[in-house]
Design a protein around this motif. Structure first.
Motif, PDB file in Angstrom:
ATOM      1  N   ARG A 283       1.729  -1.797  -0.773  1.00 22.30           N
ATOM      2  CA  ARG A 283       0.709  -0.493  -0.817  1.00 22.30           C
ATOM      3  C   ARG A 283       0.147  -0.517  -2.040  1.00 22.30           C
ATOM      4  NH1 ARG A 283       0.330  -0.742   3.220  1.00 22.30           N
ATOM      5  NH2 ARG A 283       1.285   1.162   4.450  1.00 22.30           N
ATOM      6  N   LEU A 284       0.926  -0.548  -3.058  1.00 17.28           N
ATOM      7  CA  LEU A 284       0.372  -0.496  -4.567  1.00 17.28           C
ATOM      8  C   LEU A 284      -0.612  -1.673  -4.706  1.00 17.28           C
ATOM      9  CD1 LEU A 284       3.555   0.747  -6.134  1.00 17.28           C
ATOM     10  CD2 LEU A 284       1.392   1.994  -6.248  1.00 17.28           C
ATOM     11  N   LYS A 285      -0.038  -3.019  -4.472  1.00 16.01           N
ATOM     12  CA  LYS A 285      -1.058  -3.836  -4.426  1.00 16.01           C
ATOM     13  C   LYS A 285      -2.497  -3.709  -4.052  1.00 16.01           C
ATOM     14  CE  LYS A 285       2.634  -7.606  -4.823  1.00 16.01           C
ATOM     15  NZ  LYS A 285       3.353  -8.460  -4.224  1.00 16.01           N
ATOM     16  N   LEU A 286      -2.419  -3.332  -2.801  1.00 14.70           N
ATOM     17  CA  LEU A 286      -3.623  -2.919  -2.144  1.00 14.70           C
ATOM     18  C   LEU A 286      -4.242  -1.819  -2.853  1.00 14.70           C
ATOM     19  CD1 LEU A 286      -4.842  -3.815   0.537  1.00 14.70           C
ATOM     20  CD2 LEU A 286      -4.039  -2.175   1.752  1.00 14.70           C
TER      21      LEU A 286
ATOM     22  N   GLY B 206      -6.785   5.456   4.432  1.00  9.34           N
ATOM     23  CA  GLY B 206      -6.137   5.837   5.730  1.00  9.34           C
ATOM     24  C   GLY B 206      -4.751   5.354   6.008  1.00  9.34           C
ATOM     25  N   ASP B 207      -4.436   4.260   5.248  1.00  9.08           N
ATOM     26  CA  ASP B 207      -2.940   3.706   5.625  1.00  9.08           C
ATOM     27  C   ASP B 207      -1.825   4.685   5.443  1.00  9.08           C
ATOM     28  OD1 ASP B 207      -3.644   1.132   6.358  1.00  9.08           O
ATOM     29  OD2 ASP B 207      -3.515   0.236   4.549  1.00  9.08           O
ATOM     30  N   ARG B 208      -0.833   4.428   6.156  1.00 11.26           N
ATOM     31  CA  ARG B 208       0.393   5.311   5.857  1.00 11.26           C
ATOM     32  C   ARG B 208       0.800   5.337   4.383  1.00 11.26           C
ATOM     33  NH1 ARG B 208       4.262   7.817   8.534  1.00 11.26           N
ATOM     34  NH2 ARG B 208       6.377   7.209   7.957  1.00 11.26           N
ATOM     35  N   TRP B 209       1.237   6.300   3.806  1.00 14.20           N
ATOM     36  CA  TRP B 209       1.743   6.195   2.417  1.00 14.20           C
ATOM     37  C   TRP B 209       0.724   6.405   1.305  1.00 14.20           C
ATOM     38  CZ3 TRP B 209       6.512   7.563   2.799  1.00 14.20           C
ATOM     39  CH2 TRP B 209       7.316   7.029   3.763  1.00 14.20           C
ATOM     40  N   THR B 210      -0.344   6.010   1.625  1.00 16.14           N
ATOM     41  CA  THR B 210      -1.338   5.916   0.595  1.00 16.14           C
ATOM     42  C   THR B 210      -1.666   7.069  -0.124  1.00 16.14           C
ATOM     43  OG1 THR B 210      -2.606   3.874   1.238  1.00 16.14           O
ATOM     44  CG2 THR B 210      -3.701   5.061  -0.373  1.00 16.14           C
ATOM     45  N   LEU B 211      -1.999   8.017   0.494  1.00 16.51           N
ATOM     46  CA  LEU B 211      -2.529   9.556  -0.100  1.00 16.51           C
ATOM     47  C   LEU B 211      -1.394  10.110  -0.642  1.00 16.51           C
ATOM     48  CD1 LEU B 211      -5.169  10.654   2.469  1.00 16.51           C
ATOM     49  CD2 LEU B 211      -5.351   9.996   0.155  1.00 16.51           C
ATOM     50  N   LEU B 212      -0.021   9.752  -0.073  1.00 18.29           N
ATOM     51  CA  LEU B 212       1.171  10.640  -0.457  1.00 18.29           C
ATOM     52  C   LEU B 212       1.615   9.861  -2.123  1.00 18.29           C
ATOM     53  CD1 LEU B 212       3.667  10.958   2.587  1.00 18.29           C
ATOM     54  CD2 LEU B 212       2.007  12.682   1.449  1.00 18.29           C
ATOM     55  N   ILE B 213       1.032   8.479  -2.398  1.00 16.97           N
ATOM     56  CA  ILE B 213       1.436   8.129  -3.322  1.00 16.97           C
ATOM     57  C   ILE B 213       0.209   8.584  -4.493  1.00 16.97           C
ATOM     58  CG2 ILE B 213       1.095   5.725  -4.970  1.00 16.97           C
ATOM     59  CD1 ILE B 213       2.209   4.415  -2.142  1.00 16.97           C
ATOM     60  N   VAL B 214      -0.912   8.720  -4.006  1.00 17.36           N
ATOM     61  CA  VAL B 214      -2.030   9.429  -4.719  1.00 17.36           C
ATOM     62  C   VAL B 214      -1.520  10.747  -5.282  1.00 17.36           C
ATOM     63  CG1 VAL B 214      -4.229  10.497  -4.915  1.00 17.36           C
ATOM     64  CG2 VAL B 214      -3.830   8.174  -3.893  1.00 17.36           C
TER      65      VAL B 214
ATOM     66  N   ASP C 121      10.408   5.588  -9.626  1.00 20.45           N
ATOM     67  CA  ASP C 121      10.032   7.035  -9.301  1.00 20.45           C
ATOM     68  C   ASP C 121       9.398   7.242  -8.228  1.00 20.45           C
ATOM     69  OD1 ASP C 121      11.183   7.542 -11.851  1.00 20.45           O
ATOM     70  OD2 ASP C 121       9.466   7.507 -13.046  1.00 20.45           O
ATOM     71  N   LEU C 122       8.491   6.344  -7.670  1.00 19.79           N
ATOM     72  CA  LEU C 122       7.604   6.385  -6.481  1.00 19.79           C
ATOM     73  C   LEU C 122       8.369   6.334  -5.337  1.00 19.79           C
ATOM     74  CD1 LEU C 122       4.310   4.629  -7.753  1.00 19.79           C
ATOM     75  CD2 LEU C 122       4.507   7.018  -7.221  1.00 19.79           C
ATOM     76  N   ALA C 123       9.304   5.207  -5.593  1.00 21.55           N
ATOM     77  CA  ALA C 123      10.397   5.029  -4.431  1.00 21.55           C
ATOM     78  C   ALA C 123      11.238   6.063  -4.216  1.00 21.55           C
ATOM     79  CB  ALA C 123      10.949   3.583  -4.772  1.00 21.55           C
ATOM     80  N   ALA C 124      11.771   6.719  -5.092  1.00 21.59           N
ATOM     81  CA  ALA C 124      12.587   7.815  -4.910  1.00 21.59           C
ATOM     82  C   ALA C 124      11.845   9.052  -4.331  1.00 21.59           C
ATOM     83  CB  ALA C 124      13.221   8.352  -6.314  1.00 21.59           C
ATOM     84  N   SER C 125      10.639   9.233  -4.678  1.00 18.98           N
ATOM     85  CA  SER C 125       9.818  10.259  -4.100  1.00 18.98           C
ATOM     86  C   SER C 125       9.478  10.260  -2.618  1.00 18.98           C
ATOM     87  CB  SER C 125       8.550  10.525  -4.878  1.00 18.98           C
ATOM     88  OG  SER C 125       7.619  11.221  -4.370  1.00 18.98           O
ATOM     89  N   GLN C 126       8.961   8.840  -2.524  1.00 23.63           N
ATOM     90  CA  GLN C 126       8.755   8.505  -0.908  1.00 23.63           C
ATOM     91  C   GLN C 126       9.874   8.158  -0.194  1.00 23.63           C
ATOM     92  OE1 GLN C 126       5.635   8.945  -0.261  1.00 23.63           O
ATOM     93  NE2 GLN C 126       4.821   9.183  -2.495  1.00 23.63           N
TER      94      GLN C 126
END
Lengths: 152, 152
Positions: A55-58, A19-27, A39-44
């Motif tokens: 977030r990725l560590k979590l 439920g954290d901000r960004w998590t599902l967008l990374i998924v 690539d993830l940084a450029a997309s988000q």
């Protein structure tokens, strides 16, 4: 670490992990395959690198992604969904379905083979039929399942 | 007001409306029917009344719920999902499905008629078949749909 809801409910327990901000967008991005950090940084757009890193560590701690290094000097990481993480595709798909219906009507979820729109639905393997949402309920079980099952 | 992601994507746009802490848990409770403010407060243990009130106001602004007063003196409100809000049942269902598989394995989503577990899946009306998640893609459309469609 996200706050806990303290509710014995699979929806609340899921939201504690995703439920954290960004998590599902990374998924969402990783559903298309392995992605490098940049690539993830450029997309988000708009996410600070330290927030993305946290977030990725979590997500790694929650066994949603695995990390691998494609360069040692300098160290550069790429990320891949685990089976558990890929199974979140249904949550991303449900959000995409709702979004195309009610918020972002310029897109559709389509069947790649025919180009027509798909709908989400429940299916009962026992009855061999589709099941309306109103006929679906949550039941406690005596014996929890041992391992995770693949969803697709 | 939640932060925006600034992404032209139905998943991101949906999360801007429903990604706030508590929102989807309130939707979960309201899927069972109209609820009074104090019923929601009792169900959402740990939420401060002013936070619950703010969240419900935001959900009303986003046309996910409607509010009605069942008492004028003192003023007491109850809340009901709109069609747009009820359509979030698919998102709640996807979170519940993932949760019962991976986090809270003591429960199952079952078909009320037979008691067996249901699975979530995509369906293509054109082909009349179930569609694997890997065969579903997002397409931009020239002409956005005019109104919302009922999902169930």
């Amino acid at each position: 670490m996200p706050k806990r809801y303290g509710q014995a409910c699979p929806v609340a327990k899921s939201l504690e992990l995703v439920g954290d901000r960004w998590t599902l967008l990374i998924v969402r991005d990783l559903l298309a395959g392995t992605r490098r950090f940049q690539d993830l940084a450029a997309s988000q757009k708009g996410i600070a690198p330290n927030i993305l890193s946290d977030r990725l560590k979590l997500m790694e701690r929650h066994r949603l992604v695995t990390r691998a290094f494609y360069s040692e000097h300098p160290p550069r990481a790429q990320y891949t969904l685990t089976d558990r993480g890929r199974d979140l595709g249904w949550v991303v798909g449900a959000l995409a379905t709702w979004g195309t219906r009610h918020v972002f009507k310029r897109a559709r979820l389509v069947h790649e083979d025919c180009g027509h729109e798909v709908t989400l639905g429940y299916h009962c393997r026992e009855c061999g039929t589709r099941v309306r949402g109103a006929s679906v309920g949550l039941r406690r079980v005596a014996r929890p399942r041992a391992g995770a099952r693949r969803a697709r």
